[in-house]
Scaffold this motif. Structure first.
Motif, PDB file in Angstrom:
ATOM      1  N   PHE A   1      36.180 -48.065  12.922  1.00  0.00           N
ATOM      2  CA  PHE A   1      35.164 -47.841  11.899  1.00  0.00           C
ATOM      3  C   PHE A   1      33.744 -47.890  12.465  1.00  0.00           C
ATOM      4  O   PHE A   1      32.786 -47.577  11.751  1.00  0.00           O
ATOM      5  N   ASP A   2      33.630 -48.284  13.725  1.00  0.00           N
ATOM      6  CA  ASP A   2      32.332 -48.310  14.388  1.00  0.00           C
ATOM      7  C   ASP A   2      32.144 -47.122  15.324  1.00  0.00           C
ATOM      8  O   ASP A   2      31.072 -46.967  15.902  1.00  0.00           O
ATOM      9  N   LEU A   3      33.189 -46.313  15.505  1.00  0.00           N
ATOM     10  CA  LEU A   3      33.163 -45.234  16.478  1.00  0.00           C
ATOM     11  C   LEU A   3      32.961 -43.881  15.810  1.00  0.00           C
ATOM     12  O   LEU A   3      33.379 -43.663  14.673  1.00  0.00           O
ATOM     13  N   SER A   4      32.327 -42.975  16.543  1.00  0.00           N
ATOM     14  CA  SER A   4      32.193 -41.597  16.088  1.00  0.00           C
ATOM     15  C   SER A   4      33.197 -40.737  16.851  1.00  0.00           C
ATOM     16  O   SER A   4      33.883 -41.214  17.752  1.00  0.00           O
TER      17      SER A   4
ATOM     18  N   GLN B   1      31.575 -61.297  -0.112  1.00  0.00           N
ATOM     19  CA  GLN B   1      32.291 -60.328  -0.945  1.00  0.00           C
ATOM     20  C   GLN B   1      33.701 -60.048  -0.429  1.00  0.00           C
ATOM     21  O   GLN B   1      34.600 -59.744  -1.206  1.00  0.00           O
ATOM     22  N   ARG B   2      33.870 -60.113   0.879  1.00  0.00           N
ATOM     23  CA  ARG B   2      35.180 -59.897   1.486  1.00  0.00           C
ATOM     24  C   ARG B   2      35.435 -60.993   2.518  1.00  0.00           C
ATOM     25  O   ARG B   2      34.644 -61.178   3.442  1.00  0.00           O
ATOM     26  N   LEU B   3      36.540 -61.710   2.338  1.00  0.00           N
ATOM     27  CA  LEU B   3      36.960 -62.729   3.297  1.00  0.00           C
ATOM     28  C   LEU B   3      38.290 -62.285   3.901  1.00  0.00           C
ATOM     29  O   LEU B   3      39.281 -62.130   3.187  1.00  0.00           O
ATOM     30  N   ILE B   4      38.303 -62.063   5.210  1.00  0.00           N
ATOM     31  CA  ILE B   4      39.506 -61.654   5.935  1.00  0.00           C
ATOM     32  C   ILE B   4      39.978 -62.842   6.761  1.00  0.00           C
ATOM     33  O   ILE B   4      39.215 -63.401   7.550  1.00  0.00           O
ATOM     34  N   ILE B   5      41.236 -63.239   6.579  1.00  0.00           N
ATOM     35  CA  ILE B   5      41.790 -64.386   7.294  1.00  0.00           C
ATOM     36  C   ILE B   5      42.833 -63.910   8.293  1.00  0.00           C
ATOM     37  O   ILE B   5      43.833 -63.284   7.927  1.00  0.00           O
ATOM     38  N   ASP B   6      42.598 -64.205   9.567  1.00  0.00           N
ATOM     39  CA  ASP B   6      43.520 -63.855  10.650  1.00  0.00           C
ATOM     40  C   ASP B   6      44.397 -65.071  10.936  1.00  0.00           C
ATOM     41  O   ASP B   6      43.932 -66.070  11.483  1.00  0.00           O
ATOM     42  N   ALA B   7      45.668 -64.988  10.543  1.00  0.00           N
ATOM     43  CA  ALA B   7      46.578 -66.132  10.662  1.00  0.00           C
ATOM     44  C   ALA B   7      47.308 -66.127  12.001  1.00  0.00           C
ATOM     45  O   ALA B   7      47.538 -65.070  12.589  1.00  0.00           O
ATOM     46  N   PRO B   8      47.703 -67.302  12.483  1.00  0.00           N
ATOM     47  CA  PRO B   8      48.471 -67.369  13.728  1.00  0.00           C
ATOM     48  C   PRO B   8      49.940 -67.067  13.486  1.00  0.00           C
ATOM     49  O   PRO B   8      50.416 -67.042  12.346  1.00  0.00           O
ATOM     50  N   ALA B   9      50.673 -66.851  14.577  1.00  0.00           N
ATOM     51  CA  ALA B   9      52.122 -66.724  14.479  1.00  0.00           C
ATOM     52  C   ALA B   9      52.725 -68.107  14.232  1.00  0.00           C
ATOM     53  O   ALA B   9      52.059 -69.132  14.356  1.00  0.00           O
ATOM     54  N   ALA B  10      53.990 -68.122  13.854  1.00  0.00           N
ATOM     55  CA  ALA B  10      54.732 -69.377  13.663  1.00  0.00           C
ATOM     56  C   ALA B  10      54.050 -70.315  12.675  1.00  0.00           C
ATOM     57  O   ALA B  10      53.926 -71.522  12.907  1.00  0.00           O
ATOM     58  N   LEU B  11      53.579 -69.749  11.567  1.00  0.00           N
ATOM     59  CA  LEU B  11      52.992 -70.572  10.521  1.00  0.00           C
ATOM     60  C   LEU B  11      54.023 -71.534   9.950  1.00  0.00           C
ATOM     61  O   LEU B  11      55.170 -71.164   9.720  1.00  0.00           O
TER      62      LEU B  11
ATOM     63  N   ALA C   1      35.572 -52.528   8.615  1.00  0.00           N
ATOM     64  CA  ALA C   1      35.540 -51.488   7.584  1.00  0.00           C
ATOM     65  C   ALA C   1      34.679 -51.928   6.404  1.00  0.00           C
ATOM     66  O   ALA C   1      33.846 -51.151   5.906  1.00  0.00           O
ATOM     67  N   TYR C   2      34.867 -53.163   5.966  1.00  0.00           N
ATOM     68  CA  TYR C   2      34.103 -53.641   4.813  1.00  0.00           C
ATOM     69  C   TYR C   2      32.640 -53.886   5.170  1.00  0.00           C
ATOM     70  O   TYR C   2      31.746 -53.596   4.374  1.00  0.00           O
ATOM     71  N   ALA C   3      32.400 -54.403   6.363  1.00  0.00           N
ATOM     72  CA  ALA C   3      31.007 -54.594   6.781  1.00  0.00           C
ATOM     73  C   ALA C   3      30.288 -53.250   6.861  1.00  0.00           C
ATOM     74  O   ALA C   3      29.117 -53.130   6.500  1.00  0.00           O
ATOM     75  N   GLY C   4      31.016 -52.232   7.321  1.00  0.00           N
ATOM     76  CA  GLY C   4      30.419 -50.911   7.454  1.00  0.00           C
ATOM     77  C   GLY C   4      30.081 -50.248   6.143  1.00  0.00           C
ATOM     78  O   GLY C   4      29.259 -49.325   6.107  1.00  0.00           O
ATOM     79  N   THR C   5      30.703 -50.695   5.063  1.00  0.00           N
ATOM     80  CA  THR C   5      30.389 -50.139   3.743  1.00  0.00           C
ATOM     81  C   THR C   5      29.430 -51.033   2.964  1.00  0.00           C
ATOM     82  O   THR C   5      29.265 -50.872   1.757  1.00  0.00           O
TER      83      THR C   5
END
Length: 207
Positions: free
Chosen positions: A183-186, A75-85, A25-29
């Motif tokens: 966000f990449d689909l029409s 400008q935007r950093l998205i962090i994908d965390a694992p389970a069982a942190l 979404a952020y890359a697309g904007t």
């Protein structure tokens, strides 16, 4: 730079789907966007490898062993965390971010795990004193089901902002298989489901 952590200690609740969609979404904007994958399974990075060159560009970082720094100009950093942190990991990650996005599925197991995770978050001063926000997202909901009704009751009592509810749809899996997102689909179907994301994106940008 705005940094968003997508986390819950329950596996399979949709963390990677939400992380990749936020990044797309952020890359697309037009934002310079980085997707950091903390999970040893590297699902986000796998999605990024499948992403076609015609889609808005993203930078991927492998943080499975160590947390690093985002490239200059991010400008935007998205962090994908694992389970069982572990508690130390939670503390370190929360210290780095502006907002925690917490997905939860409509099941008793997910609700219990989410309560435990919220308890861990609330032990941190930055969360307890509202210096950092927690955005709860109801994920994979099917309207007019008992599970959805129960999740609504649970979300109403968690004590944190329930920002949006994402409907269950095969379109997410179909897009992910090609390294894409809604966000990449029409098309009308993608647009209808993208509307579920508007409250979350608005909330993040307002933090």
């Amino acid at each position: 730079m705005r940094t968003i952590l997508v986390a819950n200690i329950k596996g399979g609740c949709g963390k990677t789907t939400i992380a990749t969609h936020l990044a797309a979404a952020y890359a697309g904007t037009g934002h310079s966007t980085v997707l950091a994958d903390v999970d040893r399974q590297r699902s986000s990075l796998g999605w990024l490898e499948r992403r076609p060159h015609t889609a808005p560009a993203l930078v991927g970082l492998d943080w499975a062993k160590d947390f690093g720094d985002a490239p200059k100009g991010t400008q935007r950093l998205i962090i994908d965390a694992p389970a069982a942190l572990k508690t130390k990991q939670i503390e370190d990650l929360v210290r780095m971010v502006d907002i925690v996005v917490l997905p939860v599925l409509p099941s008793a197991f997910d609700e219990q795990a989410t309560q435990r995770f919220l308890g861990k978050l609330e032990e941190l001063k930055s969360i307890a004193k509202n210096r950092k926000s927690v955005a709860v997202v109801g994920n994979r909901l099917r309207a007019r089901t008992k599970a959805a009704d129960r999740l609504d009751q649970f979300l109403g009592g968690v004590g944190h902002r329930v920002v949006t509810r994402l409907r269950d749809s095969q379109i997410y899996a179909d897009a992910a298989a090609s390294g894409l997102s809604l966000f990449d689909l029409s098309g009308k179907r993608a647009a209808e489901h993208r509307a579920d994301w508007d409250p979350l994106l608005t909330y993040i940008d307002g933090v």
